[in-house]
Design an enzyme around this catalytic site. Structure first.
Site, PDB file in Angstrom:
ATOM      1  N   MET A 190       0.843  -1.204   0.000  1.00  0.00           N
ATOM      2  CA  MET A 190       0.000   0.000   0.000  1.00  0.00           C
ATOM      3  C   MET A 190       0.878   1.255   0.000  1.00  0.00           C
ATOM      4  O   MET A 190       0.404   2.361   0.276  1.00  0.00           O
ATOM      5  CB  MET A 190      -0.934   0.001   1.205  1.00  0.00           C
ATOM      6  CG  MET A 190      -1.903  -1.189   1.184  1.00  0.00           C
ATOM      7  SD  MET A 190      -3.463  -0.864   2.006  1.00  0.00           S
ATOM      8  CE  MET A 190      -2.904  -0.541   3.668  1.00  0.00           C
ATOM      9  N   HIS A 201       9.120  -3.361   3.686  1.00  0.00           N
ATOM     10  CA  HIS A 201       8.719  -3.597   2.294  1.00  0.00           C
ATOM     11  C   HIS A 201       9.937  -3.965   1.435  1.00  0.00           C
ATOM     12  O   HIS A 201       9.885  -4.856   0.603  1.00  0.00           O
ATOM     13  CB  HIS A 201       8.096  -2.333   1.688  1.00  0.00           C
ATOM     14  CG  HIS A 201       6.841  -1.864   2.350  1.00  0.00           C
ATOM     15  ND1 HIS A 201       6.787  -0.726   3.102  1.00  0.00           N
ATOM     16  CD2 HIS A 201       5.590  -2.374   2.357  1.00  0.00           C
ATOM     17  CE1 HIS A 201       5.556  -0.539   3.536  1.00  0.00           C
ATOM     18  NE2 HIS A 201       4.806  -1.528   3.113  1.00  0.00           N
ATOM     19  N   GLY A 224       4.929 -10.199   4.244  1.00  0.00           N
ATOM     20  CA  GLY A 224       5.710 -10.049   5.463  1.00  0.00           C
ATOM     21  C   GLY A 224       5.099 -10.827   6.626  1.00  0.00           C
ATOM     22  O   GLY A 224       3.874 -10.863   6.779  1.00  0.00           O
TER      23      GLY A 224
HETATM   24  P1  AMP Z   1       1.444  -2.866   3.493  1.00  0.00           P
HETATM   25  O1  AMP Z   1       1.988  -1.825   2.590  1.00  0.00           O
HETATM   26  O2  AMP Z   1       1.332  -2.451   4.919  1.00  0.00           O
HETATM   27  O3  AMP Z   1       0.176  -3.496   2.949  1.00  0.00           O
HETATM   28  O4  AMP Z   1       2.522  -4.036   3.499  1.00  0.00           O
HETATM   29  C1  AMP Z   1       2.946  -4.661   2.305  1.00  0.00           C
HETATM   30  C2  AMP Z   1       3.721  -5.893   2.647  1.00  0.00           C
HETATM   31  O5  AMP Z   1       4.871  -5.547   3.420  1.00  0.00           O
HETATM   32  C3  AMP Z   1       2.914  -6.901   3.495  1.00  0.00           C
HETATM   33  O6  AMP Z   1       3.161  -8.208   3.020  1.00  0.00           O
HETATM   34  C4  AMP Z   1       3.474  -6.684   4.871  1.00  0.00           C
HETATM   35  O7  AMP Z   1       3.374  -7.830   5.691  1.00  0.00           O
HETATM   36  C5  AMP Z   1       4.932  -6.354   4.573  1.00  0.00           C
HETATM   37  N1  AMP Z   1       5.525  -5.652   5.707  1.00  0.00           N
HETATM   38  C6  AMP Z   1       5.041  -4.557   6.329  1.00  0.00           C
HETATM   39  N2  AMP Z   1       5.814  -4.235   7.389  1.00  0.00           N
HETATM   40  C7  AMP Z   1       6.816  -5.150   7.442  1.00  0.00           C
HETATM   41  C8  AMP Z   1       7.926  -5.360   8.309  1.00  0.00           C
HETATM   42  N3  AMP Z   1       8.177  -4.565   9.338  1.00  0.00           N
HETATM   43  N4  AMP Z   1       8.736  -6.403   8.056  1.00  0.00           N
HETATM   44  C9  AMP Z   1       8.484  -7.232   7.006  1.00  0.00           C
HETATM   45  N5  AMP Z   1       7.456  -7.090   6.165  1.00  0.00           N
HETATM   46  C10 AMP Z   1       6.629  -6.057   6.369  1.00  0.00           C
END
Ligand code: AMP
Length: 285
Positions: free
Chosen positions: A28, A35, A145
């Site tokens: 997102m 990320h 993640g």
């Molecule tokens: P989001 O943009 O929040 O939807 O996250 C996109 C992807 O990044 C998802 O698969 C999350 O689980 C992963 N992600 C977000 N924060 C972290 C983190 N601190 N460590 C590893 N992966 C992450």
């Protein structure tokens, strides 16, 4: 790096990548090192990597932070370009949910556990957009993640049960030096709130240490989590616990005894207006 905004352009780019392997990282945006660790895993494991940035309204509840969710496209673009990403899919809302849109996919039971209790339509929104993105991008491997462990578990079940030929890779949690799990939402925290927010990772670390010392009693672990967080609540009453749970990794059901190969210890707290999640796993997603 190619910036792709329409389905037609994406189809074109994707066709040219065949038959080489394509890795896909859905996000997102408002990217951070968490990320980027997914992106690095993808570029090292696939010939091509596609990343998407789409703030998906379907996964936000009516009173959640959709309107103020942080965005910085130019910064994100620069970060991804440096990592050698081949294409960045940045669709408009209308491209994903045209007028009259009405098809949703839901993974039963798992979607109602943990975060699903306070966010009842969240995972239906996640699985719907991820399924659509998978159909559009047609990746060989997709990267998620462990930070959002429940999400990764649900996506894995969805791809398995819908016979989708995509390998789901789960990447460990990336944390700041003080232990806070990186999240786009951390930018909402004031310096004082950020300090208070550390109680969640601290509590989980204490619980994890306890399992290393041989503790197999889930109630004991939950008591440790509550005790640690309640100490902070005494000093900062703007914190509240959404849930602290010890569940099986495969079914997300409460367990009494810890199985060192099939346990998720997860928590969600509110720090002022901000909801934060974190976890540790015993076993593999
Ligand atoms: P989001 O943009 O929040 O939807 O996250 C996109 C992807 O990044 C998802 O698969 C999350 O689980 C992963 N992600 C977000 N924060 C972290 C983190 N601190 N460590 C590893 N992966 C992450």
């Amino acid at each position: 790096m190619k910036i792709i905004t329409t389905l037609a352009e994406l189809r074109d780019v994707r066709e040219k990548m065949s038959p080489s392997t394509v890795g896909f990282v859905p996000t997102m945006g408002f990217l951070h090192e968490g990320h980027l660790s997914l992106v690095k895993a993808s570029t090292s494991e696939n010939k091509f990597t596609l990343v998407s940035i789409f703030v998906n309204p379907a996964q936000f509840g009516p009173h959640e932070d959709l309107a103020r969710y942080p965005r910085d496209f130019e910064r994100d673009k620069t970060m991804l370009d440096k990592l050698g990403v081949d294409g960045l899919f940045f669709p408009t809302l209308n491209e994903i949910y045209p007028e009259g849109y009405g098809t949703y996919v839901e993974v039963e039971k798992l979607s109602q556990a943990l975060c699903g209790k306070s966010r009842p339509t969240h995972f239906r929104g996640v699985t719907t957009v991820v399924l659509k993105l998978f159909n559009i991008v047609k990746p060989d491997q997709a990267y998620f993640g462990q930070k959002d462990a429940q999400q990764a578990i649900i996506i894995k079940k969805m791809t398995r049960e819908l016979n989708m030929d995509i390998n789901i890779r789960t990447i460990p949690i990336v944390r700041d030096a003080d232990g806070l799990a990186l999240s786009s939402r951390n930018c909402y925290l004031s310096p004082a709130e950020r300090q208070s927010a550390l109680c969640l990772s601290r509590a989980l670390r204490r619980a994890q240490d306890e399992t290393r010392r041989g503790c197999r009693n889930a109630t004991l672990l939950k008591n440790i989590l509550h005790e640690e967080i309640n100490q902070t609540i005494k000093q900062d009453p703007s914190i509240s616990i959404d849930y602290l749970e010890v569940v099986s990794l495969d079914r997300l059901e409460t367990v009494a005894t810890i199985d060192m190969h099939n346990t998720l210890v997860a928590g969600a707290i509110r720090v002022g207006q901000t909801r934060l999640i974190d976890n540790f796993i015993l076993g593999e997603i």
